[in-house]
Design a protein around this motif. Sequence first.
Motif, PDB file in Angstrom:
ATOM      1  N   LEU A  31       2.383   2.345  -3.258  1.00 58.01           N
ATOM      2  CA  LEU A  31       1.147   2.856  -4.653  1.00 58.01           C
ATOM      3  C   LEU A  31       1.213   4.092  -4.349  1.00 58.01           C
ATOM      4  O   LEU A  31       0.896   4.942  -5.095  1.00 58.01           O
ATOM      5  N   GLN A  79       1.154  -1.190  -0.127  1.00 61.86           N
ATOM      6  CA  GLN A  79       0.154  -0.045  -0.072  1.00 61.86           C
ATOM      7  C   GLN A  79       0.329   1.282   0.166  1.00 61.86           C
ATOM      8  O   GLN A  79       1.043   2.172  -0.377  1.00 61.86           O
ATOM      9  N   SER A 133      -5.606   2.384  -1.552  1.00 57.84           N
ATOM     10  CA  SER A 133      -4.393   1.426  -2.670  1.00 57.84           C
ATOM     11  C   SER A 133      -5.785   1.050  -2.940  1.00 57.84           C
ATOM     12  O   SER A 133      -6.093   0.222  -4.324  1.00 57.84           O
TER      13      SER A 133
END
Length: 235
Positions: A17, A14, A60
Motif C-alpha cells: 500500500l 503495508q 496503511s
Amino acid sequence: MNLGYARGHKLDQQFDLLEAYELDEIFSDSDLNFDVLKDPESDYRRLLDYAESGDCLVISFLEVISRDYHQLLDFINELETLKLDLIVLTSPELTLINWREVLFWASRNDQLVHPRLIKLKLKQEKNRNRETYSVFTRDPEAKQMYRDIVWRLLGKQKLRKIAKQKGIPIETVYRIQQEFKRLKLAFILAICFILAITTIKVTENFSDNLLIQIGVCVVSTLVILYNTLSDSEQS
C-alpha cells in the motif's frame, strides 16, 4: 515530503500500500509493542527526526500506531506539536483536528459499541464489496467499474487516486490489483506453455537431439518469463 511508516502485522500488505503511494522515504519497525514508538533507536523516532514541519506521515492502517484510543490521541498530539500531517491510506482523508474529534468521541463511547458487532458489520461490508466489484459480477455498472479500475491500474495510477476518483475503499482497489496480477501471471504461464510446445515442434525440424530441444525450450521460456516479470516489477 511524504514519509511512510509500517509496523507490526501484515508488513507485506503495508509495504504494498505504501509503495503504491507517492512517498519520499519508508520507515518500519517489527516490534508490536507501543513503547517502540518512544524508543530513540526505533525507525519511528528516526522518521520524526528526519521529518520537517509541513511533512506528511503516511500509514496503511490506524492500527499501525495503536488500537488504544488514548495512545492514538497522544500520537495525534505529537504530530500536531511537530506540525506534521497524517494520511491513513485505508481511511477517509481527515485533518489532525478531525482525527482528534473522532478518537475523542470513540474513547468516550467505547463501551457503547460492541467490538464483535463492529467486526461482523465490517465483514459483511467487505463480503458485499467483494461480490459487487468482481470480474464475475452480474451488475453491468459494477462490471464496468471493475474494468475501468483495471485500465487505470494498467495506466499505473496510484491506488489512492483511483479509490478517490471512483469513490470506493482503497482496499477494494488493492484487491482488484492483486486479482489482476494473478490473472496476468496465469495468462503468462499459459502463453509460456504454448510457446514451449511450439518451440519443441520447431526445433524438431532442425535437430533430433531431445536434449537440444529441451534446452532451447527452457531457455526461450526463461527469457520470456524474465522479461515479463521484470516489466511487472517495474510497474
